[in-house]
Design an enzyme around this catalytic site. Structure first.
Site, PDB file in Angstrom:
ATOM      1  N   ASP A  78      21.713 -21.275  -7.015  1.00  0.00           N
ATOM      2  CA  ASP A  78      20.512 -20.447  -6.983  1.00  0.00           C
ATOM      3  C   ASP A  78      19.359 -21.232  -6.360  1.00  0.00           C
ATOM      4  OD1 ASP A  78      19.071 -18.181  -7.360  1.00  0.00           O
ATOM      5  OD2 ASP A  78      18.891 -18.370  -9.537  1.00  0.00           O
ATOM      6  N   ASN A  82      24.595  -8.590  -5.989  1.00  0.00           N
ATOM      7  CA  ASN A  82      23.934  -8.992  -4.738  1.00  0.00           C
ATOM      8  C   ASN A  82      23.971  -7.917  -3.641  1.00  0.00           C
ATOM      9  OD1 ASN A  82      24.858 -12.523  -4.991  1.00  0.00           O
ATOM     10  ND2 ASN A  82      22.940 -11.524  -5.572  1.00  0.00           N
TER      11      ASN A  82
HETATM   12  C1  IPE Z   1      21.257 -17.852  -4.262  1.00  0.00           C
HETATM   13  O1  IPE Z   1      19.956 -18.024  -3.823  1.00  0.00           O
HETATM   14  C2  IPE Z   1      22.174 -17.467  -3.140  1.00  0.00           C
HETATM   15  C3  IPE Z   1      22.860 -16.165  -3.239  1.00  0.00           C
HETATM   16  C4  IPE Z   1      22.689 -15.249  -4.141  1.00  0.00           C
HETATM   17  C5  IPE Z   1      23.819 -15.888  -2.186  1.00  0.00           C
HETATM   18  P1  IPE Z   1      18.899 -16.848  -4.021  1.00  0.00           P
HETATM   19  O2  IPE Z   1      18.895 -16.014  -2.791  1.00  0.00           O
HETATM   20  O3  IPE Z   1      19.153 -16.124  -5.289  1.00  0.00           O
HETATM   21  O4  IPE Z   1      17.536 -17.672  -4.114  1.00  0.00           O
HETATM   22  P2  IPE Z   1      16.207 -17.285  -4.933  1.00  0.00           P
HETATM   23  O5  IPE Z   1      16.601 -16.979  -6.344  1.00  0.00           O
HETATM   24  O6  IPE Z   1      15.608 -16.095  -4.236  1.00  0.00           O
HETATM   25  O7  IPE Z   1      15.353 -18.500  -4.824  1.00  0.00           O
HETATM   26 MG    MG Z   2      18.338 -16.204  -7.162  1.00  0.00          MG
END
Ligand code: IPE
Ligand code: MG
Length: 232
Positions: free
Chosen positions: A2, A50
């Site tokens: 994350d 996601n």
């Molecule tokens: C994690 O980083 C990567 C994936 C979900 C692929 P994020 O995209 O969740 O990063 P933040 O939480 O916005 O900082």
């Molecule tokens: Mg995240």
């Protein structure tokens, strides 16, 4: 893994730049983990939730995944990394599915080290899929329809042929499980680090492993039971 988005935001860059840097961390940590004695590394790369991100971000993530798989195939074969996946991979784009199948096939005999990518993964979805598969097996007479044990049920999870994780690390300062291996991590040690995933290094991993090594894992027993002969 994350913190990609925040890493980018801190630098005034688009989120996808954070994901791009995150992929570089994946490459480093894959080999760092093996150097440090890890046998199985599971990365929560894309959750079922996601998909609900903005369409262009989802598209960019799938594009990055495809580039990553293309680029790593030869490395995995040369360095004997077995690639496995957990999740509803059948719902991923066709190009990604094809590369996953190819890489899994080419690396299936490597027994010493596995990289498991959790893709379109969610614990609740996994349980729903497992219940469906279990009940189909029960209807077909392959499982007892009147009783169900954890040992019987776990064989229908995506992780059927993987051991439970010993350690779960979450980066970026969040202290949640977020639908990741919820059942399998029932007895896992948890480490939370404020480091954002693109900044996560081998030293950070070594620190988490050192922290893990200090823990006493009791699985519901007393300290005296798990450490006989050691006075409190
Ligand atoms: C994690 O980083 C990567 C994936 C979900 C692929 P994020 O995209 O969740 O990063 P933040 O939480 O916005 O900082
Ligand atoms: Mg995240």
């Amino acid at each position: 893994m994350d913190g990609n988005g925040r890493w980018a935001k801190q630098r005034g860059l688009p989120r996808i730049e954070g994901h791009r840097r995150g992929v570089e961390t994946v490459r480093t940590i894959t080999f760092a983990a093996r150097d440090l004695g890890v046998r199985i590394l599971t990365l929560y790369a894309f959750s079922v939730e996601n998909w609900n991100r903005p369409k262009d971000e989802v598209g960019a993530l799938m594009g990055l995944l495809e580039i990553y798989l293309k680029r790593e195939l030869d490395t995995f074969v040369r360095d004997r990394v077995r690639l496995r996946t957990i999740g509803r991979t059948q719902e991923l784009p066709a190009g990604v599915r094809r590369l996953l199948r190819l890489t899994e096939e080419k690396t299936k005999d490597f027994a010493d080290y596995s990289l498991v990518l959790a893709l379109n993964y969610g614990s609740r979805t996994e349980v729903a899929d497992a219940v469906q598969a279990y009940s189909a097996a029960a209807s077909a007479g392959r499982e007892d329809p009147k009783g169900c044990s954890w040992e019987a049920f776990r064989r229908y999870l995506y992780t059927a042929d993987l051991p439970d994780p010993d350690l779960v690390i979450r980066t970026s300062g969040e202290t949640r499980i977020s639908n990741f291996l919820a059942l399998q991590a029932a007895y896992a040690e948890l480490v939370f680090t404020p480091v954002l995933w693109p900044d996560f290094t081998k030293a950070d991993l070594a620190k988490a492993l050192a922290d893990y090594a200090q823990r006493e894992r009791r699985y519901g027993l007393t300290s005296e039971q798990v450490r006989p002969g050691v006075s409190p």
